[in-house]
Design a protein around this motif. Structure first.
Motif, mmCIF file in Angstrom:
data_model
loop_
_atom_site.group_PDB
_atom_site.id
_atom_site.type_symbol
_atom_site.label_atom_id
_atom_site.label_comp_id
_atom_site.label_asym_id
_atom_site.label_seq_id
_atom_site.Cartn_x
_atom_site.Cartn_y
_atom_site.Cartn_z
ATOM 1 N N PHE A 1 -16.553 43.508 -20.883
ATOM 2 C CA PHE A 1 -16.715 44.899 -21.311
ATOM 3 C C PHE A 1 -15.381 45.424 -21.838
ATOM 4 O O PHE A 1 -14.392 45.475 -21.103
ATOM 5 N N LEU A 2 -15.378 45.835 -23.098
ATOM 6 C CA LEU A 2 -14.159 46.225 -23.784
ATOM 7 C C LEU A 2 -13.899 47.731 -23.613
ATOM 8 O O LEU A 2 -14.780 48.481 -23.176
ATOM 9 N N MET B 1 -6.971 45.326 -16.688
ATOM 10 C CA MET B 1 -8.042 44.349 -16.535
ATOM 11 C C MET B 1 -9.206 44.729 -17.442
ATOM 12 O O MET B 1 -9.363 45.877 -17.861
ATOM 13 N N LEU B 2 -10.053 43.744 -17.747
ATOM 14 C CA LEU B 2 -11.312 43.980 -18.426
ATOM 15 C C LEU B 2 -12.424 43.492 -17.497
ATOM 16 O O LEU B 2 -12.439 42.321 -17.115
ATOM 17 N N MET C 1 -6.408 43.438 -28.423
ATOM 18 C CA MET C 1 -6.658 43.333 -26.991
ATOM 19 C C MET C 1 -5.445 42.761 -26.258
ATOM 20 O O MET C 1 -5.226 43.034 -25.086
ATOM 21 N N GLY C 2 -4.659 41.960 -26.951
ATOM 22 C CA GLY C 2 -3.463 41.396 -26.356
ATOM 23 C C GLY C 2 -2.339 42.402 -26.210
ATOM 24 O O GLY C 2 -1.339 42.129 -25.543
ATOM 25 N N GLU C 3 -2.476 43.567 -26.839
ATOM 26 C CA GLU C 3 -1.447 44.600 -26.764
ATOM 27 C C GLU C 3 -1.651 45.542 -25.581
ATOM 28 O O GLU C 3 -0.827 46.425 -25.346
ATOM 29 N N ARG D 1 -9.950 35.948 -21.536
ATOM 30 C CA ARG D 1 -9.108 36.937 -22.213
ATOM 31 C C ARG D 1 -8.317 36.268 -23.333
ATOM 32 O O ARG D 1 -8.119 36.860 -24.401
ATOM 33 N N GLN D 2 -7.850 35.057 -23.112
ATOM 34 C CA GLN D 2 -7.100 34.361 -24.147
ATOM 35 C C GLN D 2 -7.975 34.091 -25.372
ATOM 36 O O GLN D 2 -7.529 34.237 -26.512
#
Length: 229
Positions: free
Chosen positions: A185-186, A164-165, A156-158, A146-147
């Motif tokens: 998966f976004l 979770m992804l 994505m950080g917001e 994720r980082q």
């Protein structure tokens, strides 16, 4: 370990099955667990415009839970490739590939010139390639993948901290070569309808490549795409 922290760790652990989670709709679960063929082919079938955006491809240290998966006896640099799979100009999947570094050119000869073409287009047409069963995880923002994703898609950080992804990964084998392919998966796929079946990637399926980007990763500070675009 506090109960909340323990739950966070469990959600990020890799498992042979995707646990039930109310945040994973039936449609999203079909994307994650359905069809053992090429995810790229399914994304092509579910979108009007599809492309691959290569973010990087270079030698670097694999993450702590990756190097053993590709047969390394110690954590040493490996070939790492990161891409975004983009449907209708919206990032749909973050792909992260780690390749056993010894004899990589012999075992995976197409990698050097792959550029912005999909990895699946080479893997799923080669009868010598074998894929091991999937592992699944639900990644929270503190997870290293994720980082990495946040650095290229700041939006994505917001997301809320507890968002979770879902992700899956599997090892591909060709000769003595091993390749660990992870797909995150976004949010786009929560609403993009998953096809029940999709054509297999092959010589007849052409994936568009952006002119001038075939063999060049993003430069430091270059912005590939915003999550809402």
């Amino acid at each position: 370990m506090p109960e909340r922290s323990a739950a966070r760790v469990r959600r990020c652990q890799w498992s042979g099955h995707l646990p039930f989670d109310t945040d994973i709709s039936a449609n999203l679960r079909r994307w994650i667990t359905g069809d053992d063929g090429s995810l790229t082919a399914r994304l092509v079938a579910a979108s009007s415009r599809f492309r691959v955006s290569r973010l990087s491809q270079r030698m670097e240290m694999p993450m702590p839970d990756e190097w053993r998966e590709i047969g390394l006896g110690a954590r040493v640099p490996a070939l790492v490739r990161d891409v975004l799979l983009v449907c209708d100009n919206v990032p749909a999947v973050y792909g992260h590939t780690v390749v056993y570094p010894h004899r990589a050119r012999r075992d995976w000869p197409f990698l050097g010139g792959l550029g912005d073409r999909p990895l699946g287009g080479a893997l799923f047409v080669d009868p010598r390639v074998r894929r091991e069963p999937f592992q699944f995880a639900r990644l929270l923002p503190h997870h290293p993948l994720r980082q990495r994703l946040h650095r290229v898609l700041p939006a994505m950080g917001e997301l809320a901290w507890e968002t979770m992804l879902p992700a899956r990964r599997s090892v591909f084998r060709r000769g003595q070569g091993l390749m660990l392919v992870t797909e995150v998966f976004l949010p786009d796929l929560a609403t993009r309808r998953a096809p029940r079946a999709a054509p297999r990637l092959g010589a007849g399926m052409q994936i568009p490549v952006r002119p001038g980007r075939e063999h060049h990763p993003l430069r430091p500070g270059e912005r590939p795409l915003a999550a809402h675009e």
